[in-house]
Design a protein around this motif. Sequence first.
Motif, PDB file in Angstrom:
ATOM      1  N   THR A   1       0.888  -1.164   0.035  1.00 28.09           N
ATOM      2  CA  THR A   1      -0.753  -0.079  -0.147  1.00 28.09           C
ATOM      3  C   THR A   1       0.662   1.334   0.152  1.00 28.09           C
ATOM      4  N   GLU A   2       2.471   1.431   0.542  1.00 25.23           N
ATOM      5  CA  GLU A   2       2.233   2.330   1.157  1.00 25.23           C
ATOM      6  C   GLU A   2       3.345   3.100  -0.493  1.00 25.23           C
ATOM      7  N   PHE A   3       3.794   2.024  -0.902  1.00 31.41           N
ATOM      8  CA  PHE A   3       4.492   2.300  -2.666  1.00 31.41           C
ATOM      9  C   PHE A   3       3.639   2.186  -3.347  1.00 31.41           C
ATOM     10  N   ARG A   4       2.692   2.266  -3.075  1.00 38.17           N
ATOM     11  CA  ARG A   4       1.441   2.685  -4.680  1.00 38.17           C
ATOM     12  C   ARG A   4       2.353   3.507  -5.094  1.00 38.17           C
TER      13      ARG A   4
END
Length: 230
Positions: free
Chosen positions: A171-174
């Motif tokens: 999620t945090e790398f999308r």
Amino acid sequence: MPSDLELLDIEMALLCDLDDRRRIRGAVQFAVGIAAEGVTALIGQDVPDDIAAQLLAISNQAVSRPQEILRKCRDLLGPGEFTVTSGPSYYIEPPIPAAGDIPVLRSDSPDAQTLHGKRPDNWEPDEWLELINGGTGAPWAMVLDEDRVVSICHTPVRTETAAEAGTWTATEFRQRGYAAATTAVWADLIAPHCPHIFYSTSADNYSSQHVAERLGLRPIGSIWKITRKK
């Protein structure tokens, strides 16, 4: 080159577990592929033949009225709880231009064996080991952030003639282009082994649809499924 409708039929046969009669095993009762030129459909094993004939007849109207027609198809299946899902499908025609200069680790790299201890939490240990060792799910492409796998495109299902892309990004790398980068590399890996390569997603997964647009994938239509709840 097959038509968009023929390609949807190939993809549906890839995604659905079919018996010798081309009936779907499992909970999916009806699957419909809708392209601009028409409709292709598959019936679940548990659907009586008379209902199957009605489903096929009414589904021919789904090109212009998919939501209305799928509601009627669901009603034809009788009592019970069902879910109706849909999403766009895309055809991948390699080579795909590289999505930026993002480093991507390929499954055919000697460094692939360094990933045994870097399993993301959404993978079971035995499935991850199988993937890294070149078994089920291979080939694959991944992006790492330092020592962590943060994006994957792998092969959840394939035959001798077709394969489907399976993508995931933490999620945090999308929204960094990682899914596009891994999908482009994956397509390069799988293309020599499968003449037809597909990418599909759900109707509400706009980020996944954006990946397809970013890569310039060709939209071929949509797939709708009516699934009986357990």
